[in-house]
Scaffold this active site. Sequence first.
Site, PDB file in Angstrom:
ATOM      1  N   TYR A 129       0.833  -1.199   0.000  1.00  0.00           N
ATOM      2  CA  TYR A 129       0.000   0.000   0.000  1.00  0.00           C
ATOM      3  C   TYR A 129       0.869   1.251   0.000  1.00  0.00           C
ATOM      4  CZ  TYR A 129      -4.262  -2.551   1.404  1.00  0.00           C
ATOM      5  OH  TYR A 129      -5.337  -3.376   1.458  1.00  0.00           O
ATOM      6  N   TYR A 168      -0.564  -9.897   0.702  1.00  0.00           N
ATOM      7  CA  TYR A 168       0.493  -9.312   1.523  1.00  0.00           C
ATOM      8  C   TYR A 168       0.443  -9.887   2.933  1.00  0.00           C
ATOM      9  CZ  TYR A 168      -3.278  -6.136   3.014  1.00  0.00           C
ATOM     10  OH  TYR A 168      -4.461  -5.623   3.476  1.00  0.00           O
ATOM     11  N   ARG A 178      -2.871 -11.915   3.824  1.00  0.00           N
ATOM     12  CA  ARG A 178      -4.219 -11.571   3.356  1.00  0.00           C
ATOM     13  C   ARG A 178      -4.410 -12.032   1.905  1.00  0.00           C
ATOM     14  NH1 ARG A 178      -7.798  -8.050   4.650  1.00  0.00           N
ATOM     15  NH2 ARG A 178      -9.047  -9.885   4.185  1.00  0.00           N
ATOM     16  N   HIS A 181      -7.275  -8.498  -2.296  1.00  0.00           N
ATOM     17  CA  HIS A 181      -8.606  -7.896  -2.120  1.00  0.00           C
ATOM     18  C   HIS A 181      -8.569  -6.425  -2.474  1.00  0.00           C
ATOM     19  CE1 HIS A 181      -6.498  -7.161   1.681  1.00  0.00           C
ATOM     20  NE2 HIS A 181      -7.211  -6.044   1.746  1.00  0.00           N
ATOM     21  N   HIS A 183     -10.606  -2.924  -1.280  1.00  0.00           N
ATOM     22  CA  HIS A 183     -11.542  -2.335  -0.309  1.00  0.00           C
ATOM     23  C   HIS A 183     -12.558  -1.481  -1.053  1.00  0.00           C
ATOM     24  CE1 HIS A 183      -9.131  -3.217   3.366  1.00  0.00           C
ATOM     25  NE2 HIS A 183      -8.121  -3.166   2.532  1.00  0.00           N
TER      26      HIS A 183
END
Lengths: 264, 205
Positions: A129, A168, A178, A181, A183
Amino acid sequence: MPRPVPQPGESQQVIDAEIAALHRAAHDAAASGAPVPAHPPRDFPPYRSTRLRHPTHELVRADPEEIELVSPAFGHTDVAAEEADLTIQHTGEPLGERIILTGRVLDGEGRPVRNQLVEIWQANASGRYVHKRDQHPAPLDPNFTGVGRMITGDDGSYRLTTIKPGAYPWKNHRNAWRPAHIHFSFFGSAFTQRLITQMYFPGDPLFALDPIYQSISDQGARDRLVATYDHDVSEPEWAIGYRWDVVLTGPKSTPIEPEDADHA
Amino acid sequence: MPDQSTPRPLAQTPAQTVGPFFGYALPYSGGPTVRAPWQPDAIRLHGTVFDGAGDPIPDAIVEIWGADAAGRPSTERGVLERDQHGFSGFGRAAVDRDGHYVFTTIKPGATRDGLAPYLLVTVFARGVLHHLFTRAYFDDEAAANAADPLLSSVDPARRHTLVAVSDAPGSYRFDIRLQGEGETVFLEFAALDPAPERRGEGMRR
Protein backbone atom coordinates in the site's frame (compact mmCIF):
# COMPACT_ATOMS: atom_id res chain seq x y z
CA MET A 1 15.34 -5.04 0.28
CA PRO A 2 16.50 -6.93 3.36
CA ARG A 3 14.41 -9.94 4.13
CA PRO A 4 12.88 -9.40 7.58
CA VAL A 5 13.40 -11.92 10.36
CA PRO A 6 10.05 -13.66 10.99
CA GLN A 7 8.61 -12.68 14.34
CA PRO A 8 7.41 -15.30 16.79
CA GLY A 9 3.67 -15.65 16.97
CA GLU A 10 0.88 -18.12 17.10
CA SER A 11 0.89 -20.69 14.34
CA GLN A 12 -1.61 -20.89 11.53
CA GLN A 13 -2.86 -24.14 13.06
CA VAL A 14 -3.95 -22.32 16.22
CA ILE A 15 -5.88 -19.76 14.16
CA ASP A 16 -7.38 -22.47 11.92
CA ALA A 17 -8.64 -24.41 14.93
CA GLU A 18 -10.25 -21.30 16.43
CA ILE A 19 -11.95 -20.49 13.12
CA ALA A 20 -13.22 -24.06 12.76
CA ALA A 21 -14.68 -24.06 16.28
CA LEU A 22 -16.45 -20.73 15.72
CA HIS A 23 -17.84 -21.90 12.39
CA ARG A 24 -19.14 -25.10 13.96
CA ALA A 25 -20.91 -23.09 16.66
CA ALA A 26 -22.44 -20.76 14.06
CA HIS A 27 -23.60 -23.66 11.90
CA ASP A 28 -25.12 -25.38 14.93
CA ALA A 29 -27.01 -22.20 15.76
CA ALA A 30 -28.26 -21.92 12.18
CA ALA A 31 -29.30 -25.56 12.21
CA SER A 32 -31.43 -24.93 15.27
CA GLY A 33 -33.24 -22.14 13.46
CA ALA A 34 -31.37 -18.99 14.41
CA PRO A 35 -31.23 -16.48 11.56
CA VAL A 36 -27.93 -16.37 9.75
CA PRO A 37 -26.47 -12.94 10.46
CA ALA A 38 -25.82 -10.86 7.37
CA HIS A 39 -22.53 -9.50 8.67
CA PRO A 40 -19.54 -10.90 10.54
CA PRO A 41 -19.64 -10.80 14.32
CA ARG A 42 -17.76 -7.81 15.69
CA ASP A 43 -16.06 -10.15 18.15
CA PHE A 44 -14.10 -12.68 16.13
CA PRO A 45 -11.10 -13.77 18.24
CA PRO A 46 -9.02 -15.31 15.41
CA TYR A 47 -8.85 -11.75 14.02
CA ARG A 48 -6.87 -10.51 16.99
CA SER A 49 -7.60 -6.82 16.50
CA THR A 50 -11.28 -7.37 17.35
CA ARG A 51 -10.38 -8.27 20.94
CA LEU A 52 -10.35 -4.76 22.40
CA ARG A 53 -12.47 -3.16 19.71
CA HIS A 54 -15.84 -4.91 19.88
CA PRO A 55 -18.66 -3.58 22.05
CA THR A 56 -19.60 -5.91 24.87
CA HIS A 57 -23.09 -4.48 25.33
CA GLU A 58 -25.96 -5.46 23.09
CA LEU A 59 -26.51 -2.80 20.43
CA VAL A 60 -29.48 -0.57 21.22
CA ARG A 61 -32.25 -0.65 18.66
CA ALA A 62 -33.28 2.73 17.36
CA ASP A 63 -36.03 3.76 15.00
CA PRO A 64 -34.34 5.51 12.09
CA GLU A 65 -35.27 9.17 11.85
CA GLU A 66 -35.30 11.18 8.66
CA ILE A 67 -31.60 12.00 8.80
CA GLU A 68 -30.82 8.27 8.89
CA LEU A 69 -33.16 7.51 6.01
CA VAL A 70 -31.52 9.85 3.53
CA SER A 71 -27.97 10.08 2.27
CA PRO A 72 -25.57 12.85 1.34
CA ALA A 73 -26.25 14.21 -2.14
CA PHE A 74 -23.27 13.49 -4.31
CA GLY A 75 -22.86 15.38 -7.53
CA HIS A 76 -21.00 14.51 -10.65
CA THR A 77 -18.72 17.44 -9.87
CA ASP A 78 -17.51 15.45 -6.86
CA VAL A 79 -15.81 12.81 -8.96
CA ALA A 80 -13.99 13.07 -12.28
CA ALA A 81 -14.60 10.23 -14.73
CA GLU A 82 -10.86 9.45 -14.79
CA GLU A 83 -10.94 8.56 -11.09
CA ALA A 84 -12.51 5.20 -12.01
CA ASP A 85 -9.33 4.28 -13.89
CA LEU A 86 -6.52 3.64 -11.43
CA THR A 87 -4.05 2.90 -14.23
CA ILE A 88 -3.91 6.46 -15.63
CA GLN A 89 -3.20 8.48 -12.51
CA HIS A 90 0.52 8.84 -13.16
CA THR A 91 2.78 9.40 -16.12
CA GLY A 92 3.57 5.74 -16.73
CA GLU A 93 1.79 2.41 -16.76
CA PRO A 94 1.53 0.61 -13.44
CA LEU A 95 3.00 -2.88 -13.22
CA GLY A 96 0.80 -5.92 -12.86
CA GLU A 97 -2.25 -7.54 -14.34
CA ARG A 98 -4.71 -4.96 -15.69
CA ILE A 99 -8.31 -5.76 -14.75
CA ILE A 100 -11.75 -4.32 -15.40
CA LEU A 101 -14.23 -4.71 -12.58
CA THR A 102 -17.90 -3.95 -12.95
CA GLY A 103 -21.18 -4.71 -11.26
CA ARG A 104 -24.36 -3.28 -9.85
CA VAL A 105 -25.17 -1.84 -6.45
CA LEU A 106 -28.67 -2.85 -5.36
CA ASP A 107 -30.78 -2.46 -2.26
CA GLY A 108 -32.32 -5.39 -0.41
CA GLU A 109 -35.36 -5.30 -2.65
CA GLY A 110 -33.32 -5.43 -5.84
CA ARG A 111 -33.66 -1.77 -6.76
CA PRO A 112 -30.60 -0.03 -8.22
CA VAL A 113 -28.75 2.34 -5.92
CA ARG A 114 -28.35 5.33 -8.24
CA ASN A 115 -25.97 8.29 -8.19
CA GLN A 116 -24.19 7.21 -5.06
CA LEU A 117 -20.53 7.33 -4.26
CA VAL A 118 -18.33 4.23 -4.52
CA GLU A 119 -14.76 4.52 -3.24
CA ILE A 120 -12.02 1.92 -3.56
CA TRP A 121 -8.51 1.48 -2.28
CA GLN A 122 -6.02 -1.36 -2.64
CA ALA A 123 -2.45 -2.56 -2.57
CA ASN A 124 -0.39 -2.63 -5.76
CA ALA A 125 0.51 -5.77 -7.72
CA SER A 126 3.29 -6.51 -5.23
CA GLY A 127 1.00 -6.34 -2.24
CA ARG A 128 2.18 -2.94 -1.01
CA TYR A 129 0.00 0.00 0.00
CA VAL A 130 1.01 3.61 -0.50
CA HIS A 131 0.79 4.17 3.23
CA LYS A 132 3.59 5.12 5.57
CA ARG A 133 2.64 2.45 8.08
CA ASP A 134 2.74 -0.33 5.48
CA GLN A 135 6.25 -1.66 5.98
CA HIS A 136 5.89 -4.82 3.89
CA PRO A 137 9.21 -4.95 2.03
CA ALA A 138 7.65 -5.18 -1.41
CA PRO A 139 8.24 -2.47 -3.99
CA LEU A 140 6.09 0.61 -4.29
CA ASP A 141 4.98 1.32 -7.84
CA PRO A 142 5.57 4.97 -8.78
CA ASN A 143 2.73 4.66 -11.29
CA PHE A 144 0.13 3.26 -8.93
CA THR A 145 -1.53 4.85 -5.91
CA GLY A 146 -4.46 2.46 -5.60
CA VAL A 147 -7.31 4.91 -4.97
CA GLY A 148 -10.43 5.33 -7.08
CA ARG A 149 -13.89 6.87 -6.86
CA MET A 150 -16.99 6.74 -9.00
CA ILE A 151 -20.70 7.53 -8.92
CA THR A 152 -23.15 4.73 -9.72
CA GLY A 153 -25.20 5.05 -12.89
CA ASP A 154 -28.98 5.02 -13.27
CA ASP A 155 -28.93 1.23 -13.25
CA GLY A 156 -26.79 1.19 -10.09
CA SER A 157 -23.74 0.10 -12.03
CA TYR A 158 -20.11 0.93 -11.45
CA ARG A 159 -17.08 0.12 -13.54
CA LEU A 160 -13.41 0.56 -12.83
CA THR A 161 -10.07 -0.25 -14.37
CA THR A 162 -7.21 -1.17 -12.08
CA ILE A 163 -4.39 -3.61 -11.38
CA LYS A 164 -4.97 -6.91 -9.61
CA PRO A 165 -3.56 -6.40 -6.11
CA GLY A 166 -1.07 -8.83 -4.61
CA ALA A 167 -1.40 -10.78 -1.40
CA TYR A 168 0.49 -9.31 1.52
CA PRO A 169 1.63 -10.41 4.98
CA TRP A 170 0.23 -8.99 8.20
CA LYS A 171 0.99 -9.56 11.83
CA ASN A 172 -2.16 -11.23 13.09
CA HIS A 173 -0.20 -14.45 13.60
CA ARG A 174 2.96 -16.05 12.25
CA ASN A 175 2.95 -16.37 8.47
CA ALA A 176 -0.41 -14.58 8.11
CA TRP A 177 -1.16 -13.45 4.54
CA ARG A 178 -4.22 -11.57 3.36
CA PRO A 179 -5.86 -12.90 0.18
CA ALA A 180 -5.74 -10.35 -2.64
CA HIS A 181 -8.61 -7.90 -2.12
CA ILE A 182 -9.91 -4.48 -3.01
CA HIS A 183 -11.54 -2.34 -0.31
CA PHE A 184 -14.90 -0.82 -1.24
CA SER A 185 -16.95 1.91 0.46
CA PHE A 186 -20.59 2.39 -0.53
CA PHE A 187 -23.31 4.91 0.23
CA GLY A 188 -26.93 3.98 -0.37
CA SER A 189 -30.01 6.13 -0.59
CA ALA A 190 -30.35 5.90 3.21
CA PHE A 191 -27.41 6.48 5.53
CA THR A 192 -28.25 3.23 7.34
CA GLN A 193 -27.23 1.43 4.11
CA ARG A 194 -23.63 2.56 4.55
CA LEU A 195 -21.25 -0.32 3.85
CA ILE A 196 -17.51 -0.80 3.85
CA THR A 197 -16.32 -4.20 2.70
CA GLN A 198 -13.67 -6.04 0.68
CA MET A 199 -13.92 -7.76 -2.69
CA TYR A 200 -11.85 -10.89 -3.25
CA PHE A 201 -10.75 -12.79 -6.36
CA PRO A 202 -12.00 -16.29 -7.23
CA GLY A 203 -9.95 -19.32 -6.33
CA ASP A 204 -7.59 -17.67 -3.89
CA PRO A 205 -5.67 -20.35 -1.93
CA LEU A 206 -5.46 -18.03 1.09
CA PHE A 207 -9.21 -17.94 1.73
CA ALA A 208 -9.23 -20.85 4.16
CA LEU A 209 -6.42 -19.32 6.20
CA ASP A 210 -7.59 -15.72 6.51
CA PRO A 211 -9.43 -14.80 9.72
CA ILE A 212 -10.91 -11.63 8.21
CA TYR A 213 -12.51 -13.44 5.26
CA GLN A 214 -13.42 -16.35 7.57
CA SER A 215 -15.06 -14.01 10.11
CA ILE A 216 -18.19 -14.74 8.08
CA SER A 217 -19.22 -18.25 9.06
CA ASP A 218 -21.68 -18.85 6.22
CA GLN A 219 -20.08 -20.04 2.96
CA GLY A 220 -22.85 -18.44 0.89
CA ALA A 221 -22.22 -15.09 2.54
CA ARG A 222 -18.46 -15.43 2.05
CA ASP A 223 -19.07 -16.20 -1.62
CA ARG A 224 -20.87 -12.87 -1.93
CA LEU A 225 -17.54 -11.12 -1.37
CA VAL A 226 -15.85 -12.92 -4.27
CA ALA A 227 -16.00 -11.51 -7.80
CA THR A 228 -16.57 -13.87 -10.72
CA TYR A 229 -14.50 -13.96 -13.86
CA ASP A 230 -16.63 -12.63 -16.74
CA HIS A 231 -15.31 -13.16 -20.23
CA ASP A 232 -17.77 -10.59 -21.60
CA VAL A 233 -16.11 -7.98 -19.42
CA SER A 234 -12.60 -8.96 -20.50
CA GLU A 235 -11.30 -6.86 -23.37
CA PRO A 236 -9.09 -8.36 -26.09
CA GLU A 237 -5.41 -7.49 -25.89
CA TRP A 238 -6.18 -5.29 -22.91
CA ALA A 239 -7.64 -6.53 -19.60
CA ILE A 240 -9.15 -9.44 -17.66
CA GLY A 241 -12.76 -8.80 -16.59
CA TYR A 242 -14.55 -9.49 -13.32
CA ARG A 243 -18.10 -8.90 -12.18
CA TRP A 244 -19.16 -8.22 -8.61
CA ASP A 245 -22.66 -7.17 -7.58
CA VAL A 246 -23.32 -5.65 -4.18
CA VAL A 247 -26.50 -5.65 -2.10
CA LEU A 248 -26.76 -2.97 0.56
CA THR A 249 -28.92 -3.30 3.62
CA GLY A 250 -31.77 -0.95 4.22
CA PRO A 251 -34.17 -0.01 6.92
CA LYS A 252 -36.62 -2.55 5.52
CA SER A 253 -34.14 -5.38 5.18
CA THR A 254 -34.54 -8.44 7.31
CA PRO A 255 -32.03 -11.17 7.98
CA ILE A 256 -31.87 -14.02 5.51
CA GLU A 257 -33.19 -17.35 6.72
CA PRO A 258 -30.62 -20.10 6.98
CA GLU A 259 -30.62 -22.07 3.74
CA ASP A 260 -30.62 -25.49 5.27
CA ALA A 261 -32.29 -24.94 8.62
CA ASP A 262 -35.33 -26.88 7.49
CA HIS A 263 -33.35 -29.94 6.55
CA ALA A 264 -31.19 -30.21 9.62
CA MET B 1 -40.07 -24.60 4.20
CA PRO B 2 -39.60 -20.89 3.61
CA ASP B 3 -42.79 -19.15 2.59
CA GLN B 4 -42.57 -18.87 -1.20
CA SER B 5 -45.51 -16.48 -1.49
CA THR B 6 -43.63 -13.47 -0.19
CA PRO B 7 -40.56 -12.27 -2.10
CA ARG B 8 -37.39 -12.95 -0.20
CA PRO B 9 -35.06 -10.00 0.16
CA LEU B 10 -31.80 -10.19 -1.72
CA ALA B 11 -28.97 -11.50 0.38
CA GLN B 12 -26.86 -8.66 1.73
CA THR B 13 -23.20 -8.21 1.01
CA PRO B 14 -21.34 -8.69 4.31
CA ALA B 15 -19.19 -5.97 5.83
CA GLN B 16 -15.44 -6.23 6.29
CA THR B 17 -13.05 -4.06 8.25
CA VAL B 18 -11.83 -0.79 6.79
CA GLY B 19 -8.33 -2.08 7.70
CA PRO B 20 -5.46 0.14 8.78
CA PHE B 21 -4.40 1.45 5.35
CA PHE B 22 -7.32 3.68 4.32
CA GLY B 23 -5.35 6.82 5.13
CA TYR B 24 -4.58 7.84 1.56
CA ALA B 25 -8.01 6.87 0.25
CA LEU B 26 -10.92 7.85 2.46
CA PRO B 27 -9.79 11.12 4.07
CA TYR B 28 -10.16 14.01 1.62
CA SER B 29 -9.47 17.69 1.62
CA GLY B 30 -12.09 19.48 3.68
CA GLY B 31 -13.61 16.21 4.88
CA PRO B 32 -13.91 17.31 8.53
CA THR B 33 -15.12 20.80 7.55
CA VAL B 34 -18.86 20.37 7.20
CA ARG B 35 -19.26 24.07 7.95
CA ALA B 36 -16.46 26.58 7.45
CA PRO B 37 -15.07 27.60 10.86
CA TRP B 38 -15.48 31.29 10.10
CA GLN B 39 -19.24 30.94 9.70
CA PRO B 40 -21.02 32.37 12.74
CA ASP B 41 -23.04 29.20 13.30
CA ALA B 42 -20.04 26.85 13.11
CA ILE B 43 -19.47 24.51 16.04
CA ARG B 44 -16.63 22.15 16.78
CA LEU B 45 -17.32 18.47 17.53
CA HIS B 46 -14.25 16.59 18.63
CA GLY B 47 -13.20 13.64 20.72
CA THR B 48 -11.00 10.60 21.06
CA VAL B 49 -11.71 7.02 20.03
CA PHE B 50 -10.61 4.53 22.71
CA ASP B 51 -10.30 0.75 22.75
CA GLY B 52 -11.22 -1.63 25.56
CA ALA B 53 -7.89 -1.07 27.33
CA GLY B 54 -8.57 2.66 27.43
CA ASP B 55 -5.91 3.33 24.81
CA PRO B 56 -6.59 5.75 21.97
CA ILE B 57 -6.98 4.12 18.56
CA PRO B 58 -4.71 5.65 15.91
CA ASP B 59 -6.40 4.01 12.92
CA ALA B 60 -10.09 4.85 13.16
CA ILE B 61 -12.17 6.97 10.84
CA VAL B 62 -15.34 8.77 11.93
CA GLU B 63 -18.20 10.05 9.80
CA ILE B 64 -20.98 12.41 10.80
CA TRP B 65 -24.25 13.13 9.06
CA GLY B 66 -26.54 15.79 10.41
CA ALA B 67 -29.52 17.96 9.64
CA ASP B 68 -29.31 21.73 9.21
CA ALA B 69 -30.27 24.23 11.91
CA ALA B 70 -33.92 23.84 10.97
CA GLY B 71 -33.74 20.06 11.31
CA ARG B 72 -33.76 19.30 7.60
CA PRO B 73 -31.23 17.03 5.88
CA SER B 74 -29.17 18.88 3.30
CA THR B 75 -29.85 18.04 -0.31
CA GLU B 76 -26.97 20.20 -1.46
CA ARG B 77 -24.88 18.35 -4.02
CA GLY B 78 -21.11 18.37 -3.98
CA VAL B 79 -20.48 16.66 -0.67
CA LEU B 80 -16.82 16.10 -1.45
CA GLU B 81 -16.14 19.51 -2.98
CA ARG B 82 -16.41 22.12 -0.25
CA ASP B 83 -17.03 25.72 -1.23
CA GLN B 84 -16.76 27.16 2.30
CA HIS B 85 -20.25 28.65 2.07
CA GLY B 86 -22.64 25.76 1.84
CA PHE B 87 -23.56 22.99 4.22
CA SER B 88 -23.72 19.39 3.07
CA GLY B 89 -24.29 17.75 6.45
CA PHE B 90 -21.71 15.03 5.82
CA GLY B 91 -18.25 14.94 7.30
CA ARG B 92 -15.42 12.45 7.47
CA ALA B 93 -12.36 12.69 9.71
CA ALA B 94 -9.56 10.24 10.34
CA VAL B 95 -8.27 10.27 13.89
CA ASP B 96 -4.73 11.45 14.48
CA ARG B 97 -2.01 9.39 16.12
CA ASP B 98 -3.56 10.19 19.49
CA GLY B 99 -6.95 8.89 18.39
CA HIS B 100 -8.43 12.39 18.22
CA TYR B 101 -10.84 13.66 15.57
CA VAL B 102 -12.19 17.16 14.97
CA PHE B 103 -15.14 18.33 12.87
CA THR B 104 -16.54 21.77 12.29
CA THR B 105 -20.23 21.67 11.52
CA ILE B 106 -23.42 23.33 12.70
CA LYS B 107 -25.61 22.32 15.56
CA PRO B 108 -28.58 20.62 13.92
CA GLY B 109 -32.18 21.34 14.72
CA ALA B 110 -34.50 18.58 15.89
CA THR B 111 -35.68 16.59 12.88
CA ARG B 112 -39.21 16.47 14.28
CA ASP B 113 -41.18 17.57 17.31
CA GLY B 114 -40.38 15.64 20.43
CA LEU B 115 -36.87 14.65 19.37
CA ALA B 116 -33.69 16.17 20.68
CA PRO B 117 -31.15 17.38 18.12
CA TYR B 118 -28.28 15.03 17.37
CA LEU B 119 -25.61 14.11 14.85
CA LEU B 120 -25.42 10.58 13.46
CA VAL B 121 -21.90 9.24 14.04
CA THR B 122 -20.34 6.20 12.33
CA VAL B 123 -17.07 4.60 13.42
CA PHE B 124 -14.81 2.46 11.25
CA ALA B 125 -11.45 1.03 12.31
CA ARG B 126 -9.02 -1.81 11.95
CA GLY B 127 -10.42 -4.60 14.09
CA VAL B 128 -14.00 -3.38 13.63
CA LEU B 129 -15.46 -5.92 11.22
CA HIS B 130 -18.74 -4.06 10.84
CA HIS B 131 -18.95 -0.32 11.39
CA LEU B 132 -20.68 1.07 14.45
CA PHE B 133 -23.44 3.68 14.48
CA THR B 134 -24.08 6.01 17.39
CA ARG B 135 -25.57 9.47 17.96
CA ALA B 136 -24.09 12.60 19.49
CA TYR B 137 -26.72 14.57 21.40
CA PHE B 138 -25.82 17.92 23.06
CA ASP B 139 -25.54 18.54 26.79
CA ASP B 140 -27.04 22.04 26.56
CA GLU B 141 -30.35 20.56 25.40
CA ALA B 142 -31.31 19.07 28.75
CA ALA B 143 -35.07 19.48 28.38
CA ALA B 144 -35.18 18.09 24.85
CA ASN B 145 -32.84 15.26 25.80
CA ALA B 146 -35.04 14.30 28.74
CA ALA B 147 -38.00 13.95 26.39
CA ASP B 148 -36.18 12.19 23.57
CA PRO B 149 -37.52 8.65 23.04
CA LEU B 150 -34.19 7.04 22.16
CA LEU B 151 -32.26 8.64 25.00
CA SER B 152 -35.04 7.77 27.42
CA SER B 153 -34.95 4.14 26.34
CA VAL B 154 -31.25 3.77 27.13
CA ASP B 155 -29.98 2.52 30.48
CA PRO B 156 -29.61 5.74 32.55
CA ALA B 157 -26.11 4.69 33.58
CA ARG B 158 -25.01 4.65 29.92
CA ARG B 159 -27.05 7.57 28.59
CA HIS B 160 -24.20 10.05 29.03
CA THR B 161 -22.16 8.20 26.41
CA LEU B 162 -24.55 9.57 23.77
CA VAL B 163 -24.19 13.19 24.87
CA ALA B 164 -21.48 15.56 23.63
CA VAL B 165 -20.24 17.82 26.40
CA SER B 166 -19.78 21.54 25.88
CA ASP B 167 -16.11 22.25 26.69
CA ALA B 168 -15.70 25.77 25.27
CA PRO B 169 -17.97 28.27 23.52
CA GLY B 170 -19.16 26.57 20.34
CA SER B 171 -17.21 23.38 21.08
CA TYR B 172 -18.45 19.96 22.13
CA ARG B 173 -16.47 16.92 23.17
CA PHE B 174 -17.74 13.47 22.16
CA ASP B 175 -15.39 10.64 23.08
CA ILE B 176 -16.10 7.19 21.66
CA ARG B 177 -15.24 4.08 23.67
CA LEU B 178 -15.54 0.87 21.67
CA GLN B 179 -15.44 -1.38 24.72
CA GLY B 180 -15.12 -1.49 28.48
CA GLU B 181 -15.77 1.11 31.12
CA GLY B 182 -17.94 3.87 29.71
CA GLU B 183 -18.52 1.87 26.51
CA THR B 184 -20.41 4.03 24.07
CA VAL B 185 -23.99 3.04 23.32
CA PHE B 186 -24.00 1.81 19.73
CA LEU B 187 -27.17 1.57 17.71
CA GLU B 188 -28.74 -0.76 15.25
CA PHE B 189 -31.66 0.47 13.26
CA ALA B 190 -35.00 -1.21 13.50
CA ALA B 191 -36.70 -2.44 10.39
CA LEU B 192 -39.70 -0.32 9.53
CA ASP B 193 -41.89 -3.29 8.69
CA PRO B 194 -40.21 -6.43 9.96
CA ALA B 195 -42.06 -9.67 9.78
CA PRO B 196 -43.43 -10.21 13.31
CA GLU B 197 -41.38 -13.36 13.93
CA ARG B 198 -38.24 -11.47 13.09
CA ARG B 199 -38.62 -9.02 15.96
CA GLY B 200 -36.51 -9.43 19.03
CA GLU B 201 -33.60 -11.80 19.15
CA GLY B 202 -33.53 -12.40 15.44
CA MET B 203 -32.36 -8.90 14.58
CA ARG B 204 -29.46 -8.96 16.98
CA ARG B 205 -26.04 -9.82 15.82
